[in-house]
Enzyme design. Structure first.
Site, PDB file in Angstrom:
ATOM      1  N   ASP A  31      50.550  34.431  62.006  1.00 37.04           N
ATOM      2  CA  ASP A  31      50.518  35.574  61.191  1.00 37.04           C
ATOM      3  C   ASP A  31      51.790  35.993  60.715  1.00 37.04           C
ATOM      4  OD1 ASP A  31      48.069  37.796  60.298  1.00 37.04           O
ATOM      5  OD2 ASP A  31      50.129  38.087  59.982  1.00 37.04           O
ATOM      6  N   ASN A  87      38.074  40.177  59.258  1.00 37.74           N
ATOM      7  CA  ASN A  87      37.968  41.380  58.008  1.00 37.74           C
ATOM      8  C   ASN A  87      37.241  40.958  56.833  1.00 37.74           C
ATOM      9  OD1 ASN A  87      39.323  43.093  59.941  1.00 37.74           O
ATOM     10  ND2 ASN A  87      41.221  42.337  59.188  1.00 37.74           N
ATOM     11  N   GLN A  94      39.938  43.438  54.817  1.00 36.91           N
ATOM     12  CA  GLN A  94      40.522  42.540  54.087  1.00 36.91           C
ATOM     13  C   GLN A  94      41.274  42.591  53.181  1.00 36.91           C
ATOM     14  OE1 GLN A  94      37.454  39.713  52.826  1.00 36.91           O
ATOM     15  NE2 GLN A  94      38.705  38.117  52.561  1.00 36.91           N
ATOM     16  N   VAL A  96      43.422  39.688  51.949  1.00 41.58           N
ATOM     17  CA  VAL A  96      43.672  38.364  51.511  1.00 41.58           C
ATOM     18  C   VAL A  96      42.241  37.638  51.178  1.00 41.58           C
ATOM     19  CG1 VAL A  96      44.744  36.053  51.675  1.00 41.58           C
ATOM     20  CG2 VAL A  96      45.912  38.049  52.770  1.00 41.58           C
ATOM     21  N   HIS A 100      39.258  33.966  56.347  1.00 50.46           N
ATOM     22  CA  HIS A 100      40.153  33.721  57.769  1.00 50.46           C
ATOM     23  C   HIS A 100      39.882  34.485  58.840  1.00 50.46           C
ATOM     24  CE1 HIS A 100      41.729  37.165  55.391  1.00 50.46           C
ATOM     25  NE2 HIS A 100      42.246  37.641  56.304  1.00 50.46           N
ATOM     26  N   HIS A 102      41.139  35.799  62.364  1.00 51.58           N
ATOM     27  CA  HIS A 102      42.395  36.169  63.324  1.00 51.58           C
ATOM     28  C   HIS A 102      42.281  35.776  64.593  1.00 51.58           C
ATOM     29  CE1 HIS A 102      44.265  39.009  59.977  1.00 51.58           C
ATOM     30  NE2 HIS A 102      43.087  39.173  59.872  1.00 51.58           N
TER      31      HIS A 102
HETATM   32  P1  5GP Z   1      43.407  40.398  56.553  1.00 50.17           P
HETATM   33  O1  5GP Z   1      44.057  41.778  56.383  1.00 50.17           O
HETATM   34  O2  5GP Z   1      42.885  40.069  55.277  1.00 50.17           O
HETATM   35  O3  5GP Z   1      42.172  40.478  57.301  1.00 50.17           O
HETATM   36  O4  5GP Z   1      44.456  39.236  57.018  1.00 50.17           O
HETATM   37  C1  5GP Z   1      45.475  38.979  56.281  1.00 50.17           C
HETATM   38  C2  5GP Z   1      46.522  38.476  57.038  1.00 50.17           C
HETATM   39  O5  5GP Z   1      47.275  37.540  56.408  1.00 50.17           O
HETATM   40  C3  5GP Z   1      47.515  39.729  57.532  1.00 50.17           C
HETATM   41  O6  5GP Z   1      47.373  39.779  58.941  1.00 50.17           O
HETATM   42  C4  5GP Z   1      48.804  39.353  56.960  1.00 50.17           C
HETATM   43  O7  5GP Z   1      49.712  39.601  58.042  1.00 50.17           O
HETATM   44  C5  5GP Z   1      48.769  37.956  56.843  1.00 50.17           C
HETATM   45  N1  5GP Z   1      49.563  37.499  55.839  1.00 50.17           N
HETATM   46  C6  5GP Z   1      49.852  37.756  54.580  1.00 50.17           C
HETATM   47  N2  5GP Z   1      50.452  37.066  53.870  1.00 50.17           N
HETATM   48  C7  5GP Z   1      50.826  36.089  54.792  1.00 50.17           C
HETATM   49  C8  5GP Z   1      51.840  34.830  54.470  1.00 50.17           C
HETATM   50  O8  5GP Z   1      52.446  34.863  53.363  1.00 50.17           O
HETATM   51  N3  5GP Z   1      52.191  34.284  55.616  1.00 50.17           N
HETATM   52  C9  5GP Z   1      51.484  34.505  56.657  1.00 50.17           C
HETATM   53  N4  5GP Z   1      51.854  33.405  57.683  1.00 50.17           N
HETATM   54  N5  5GP Z   1      50.449  35.409  56.976  1.00 50.17           N
HETATM   55  C10 5GP Z   1      50.400  36.105  56.062  1.00 50.17           C
END
Ligand code: 5GP
Length: 114
Positions: A31, A87, A94, A96, A100, A102
């Site tokens: 991440d 998420n 969430q 993205v 996914h 974590h």
């Molecule tokens: P969410 O909040 O949707 O459950 O998690 C999305 C995760 O993607 C976040 O923890 C964020 O830090 C990670 N993330 C967002 N953009 C990027 C990226 O460009 N590269 C990487 N490696 N992680 C990302």
């Protein structure tokens, strides 16, 4: 056509990521904003927007993702335990819109989440 998510762009090799595992069905990478000493994001190559969009025909893929997470936890020596989080949607936090998991470890994690 809808804009590609950041994770689809990682799958397509358009933006770099610190990839720790990849196979024909999934990708795992560090991440960009780690919330624990080890913070891995595991994604299917298949574009599924969220857990709410997982279909009956995705059961084998979901199993593969979970088995991959268990193997990664072993490889990354998360011997003291770890947490796996999905998420989902607005209230789930969430950000993205590509399914996914974590994988968090390397420190004791508190409960409940915020
Ligand atoms: P969410 O909040 O949707 O459950 O998690 C999305 C995760 O993607 C976040 O923890 C964020 O830090 C990670 N993330 C967002 N953009 C990027 C990226 O460009 N590269 C990487 N490696 N992680 C990302």
């Amino acid at each position: 056509m809808a804009e590609k998510t950041i994770f689809k762009r990682i799958i397509d090799g358009e933006i770099p990521a610190d990839i720790v595992h990849q196979d024909e069905q999934c990708l795992a990478f560090r991440d960009i904003s780690p919330q624990a000493p080890t913070h891995i994001v595991v994604i299917p190559r298949k574009e599924i927007p969220s857990l709410a969009h997982v279909g009956d025909d995705d059961a084998a893929l979901m199993g593969h993702l979970v088995v991959t997470i268990r193997k990664l936890a072993e490889q990354l020596q998360l011997d003291q335990g770890y947490r796996v989080i999905v998420n989902c949607g607005l209230y789930g936090g969430q950000t993205v819109d590509h399914l996914h998991f974590h994988l968090l470890g390397g420190r004791a994690l508190s409960w409940p989440p915020g």
